[in-house]
Enzyme design. Structure first.
Site, PDB file in Angstrom:
ATOM      1  N   HIS A 358       0.818  -1.212   0.000  1.00 55.11           N
ATOM      2  CA  HIS A 358       0.000   0.000   0.000  1.00 55.11           C
ATOM      3  C   HIS A 358       0.856   1.268   0.000  1.00 55.11           C
ATOM      4  O   HIS A 358       2.077   1.239   0.227  1.00 55.11           O
ATOM      5  CB  HIS A 358      -0.940   0.004   1.207  1.00 55.11           C
ATOM      6  N   CYS A 376       3.324  -4.783   6.653  1.00 64.82           N
ATOM      7  CA  CYS A 376       2.936  -4.515   5.280  1.00 64.82           C
ATOM      8  C   CYS A 376       4.144  -4.051   4.471  1.00 64.82           C
ATOM      9  O   CYS A 376       5.204  -3.746   5.017  1.00 64.82           O
ATOM     10  CB  CYS A 376       1.851  -3.432   5.234  1.00 64.82           C
TER      11      CYS A 376
END
Length: 449
Positions: A358, A376
């Protein structure tokens, strides 16, 4: 040997099974037995039956005299509840079955295998309930003295009893909706009722009935994740731009005691280009490949100590243009030093527990130089937007040279590709350790097309 040369005069030599029933055998068939009392010398006797262990039941219900002299009439053989396995035709008198052709009511040939000595023919699997089948036999019997063997033609009409009323075992294939996916997308099958590992015969029947065909063709296998879930993947990834068709042959098939298969919707999907995003944790960069060619290299940051990014192969599960991420969703207490609550753009999901690729504008300075995330893979907003619009569900995300735990094969997304091909096949009821040496003939019987 083909029976084509004997077609002329077929009508005069055909019969319906059940026309001359010479009684139930009192002993297990062990090769060729004597003729039943009263049977003429010109008669060949065939036993017909099937059990769950494969081959004839210990006491076959149907023993049929094939005269081959005149047209005979009668009722077809009804294979009842005991016929849970492949159907076997066994010649119980001297001679051999020179040819056996079995077809369904639509004229499609049923697969089967003859024995080496030519006295037995066994179907490749069980016959579904409520079916009608015709077996055309060329029976070769010894001649007298120097006479050549005599050949006779006969036709056996078989029927299987209708499935009793009750709940049926059906299957739902995925991914939901079909469409176009990446080359890493496994096929899923969710059963309506559990089939436990303690019933390997039922698992073999189910697995053989779940048919997967791809264009171009690839080697693949089902893997039992649990008692109601199976995944299918090829040995390697799917070819790019492939078409995959999935079909259940469970309808009317006897799976176990009192359990029959029901109708299920077929499923089709296609694959797009082969897109793979490879994150090198030690180099702090991601390289995206399309059909084997690198198309972009992106500076990234991955999980810091205590929150390391999982290593191995993952599959894109979905995409969210805006998602709220909170630390307490992964067990970080609110108000603690590591707590966070952020609205994140261009998020590509790779695990159900919340691992994404992301946009992370707050960590641009660390991207390409330091791992600072909570697991992440973060990158600039521009790079994240480009990746978001480049990948699709089923595309591959591979994390190498990292420090995190390996991606599990099941339970947190699609980690199926982290199993070697040998490990994957051990999860099949047909090729796994639990079935080594077991008869592979309990599967579903489908016409050879």
């Amino acid at each position: 040997m083909s029976s084509r040369r004997y077609v002329r005069g077929w009508g005069a030599l055909s019969l319906a099974v059940g026309a001359v029933l010479v009684g139930t055998a009192a002993q297990p068939p062990a090769g060729q037995d004597k003729l039943p009392a009263g049977a003429p010398d010109s008669t060949a006797v065939v036993a017909v039956d099937g059990c769950v262990t494969g081959g004839l039941c210990s006491v076959p219900r149907h023993t049929v005299a094939l005269s081959g002299v005149r047209t005979l009439t009668g009722h077809p053989i009804m294979l009842g509840a005991q016929a849970m396995g492949p159907v076997t035709l066994l010649l119980r008198t001297p001679g051999r079955l020179a040819d056996v052709t079995v077809t369904d009511r639509r004229g499609r040939r049923i697969a089967g295998t003859p024995s080496v000595d030519g006295t037995r023919w066994t179907s490749a699997g069980t016959l579904p309930a409520g079916g009608r089948y015709t077996a055309r036999l060329v029976v070769e019997r010894p001649g007298a003295g120097a006479d050549a063997p005599r050949r006779h033609l006969a036709r056996l009409d078989l029927r299987t009893a209708a499935a009793p009323a009750g709940e049926r075992l059906t299957v739902t294939f995925g991914p939901e909706g079909g469409g176009t996916y990446g080359v890493g997308q496994p096929i899923t099958a969710e059963l309506s009722r559990p089939v436990p590992a303690e019933d390997p015969a039922a698992r073999r029947i189910v697995e053989r009935a779940l048919q997967v065909r791809s264009e171009p063709r690839v080697e693949g296998s089902w893997h039992w994740v649990d008692s109601v879930t199976l995944h299918y993947r090829p040995r390697d990834y799917w070819p790019a731009r492939a078409r995959i068709r999935v079909h259940s042959g469970l309808d009317a098939l006897r799976v176990g005691s009192g359990l029959y298969g029901g109708p299920s919707r077929p499923f089709t999907l296609t694959t797009g280009e082969r897109v793979e995003a490879v994150t090198d944790v030690s180099a702090l960069e991601m390289t995206v490949f399309r059909d084997g060619r690198a198309i972009r290299t992106i500076p990234v940051t991955t999980g810091k100590a205590g929150y390391r990014t999982r290593g191995g192969i993952k599959v894109v599960l979905g995409k969210e243009s805006l998602v709220r991420m909170r630390g307490d969703s992964i067990g970080i207490a609110r108000g603690s030093r590591d707590s966070y609550d952020l609205k994140v753009r261009w998020a590509t999901r790779v695990t159900w527990s919340g691992e994404y690729l992301h946009a992370a504008p707050w960590s641009v300075d660390a991207q390409g130089s330091e791992n600072v995330s909570h697991g992440c893979t973060g990158m600039s907003t521009d790079d994240a937007a480009w990746l978001f619009h480049t990948v699709r569900e089923g595309d591959l995300v591979r994390v190498v040279n990292g420090y995190g735990k390996p991606m599990p094969p099941f339970g947190n997304g699609f980690g199926d590709w982290n199993l070697s091909w040998a490990e994957w096949r051990r999860g099949s009821a047909l090729t796994g350790r639990a079935t080594a040496g077991a008869a592979a003939s309990e599967g579903s019987l489908r016409p050879v097309l």
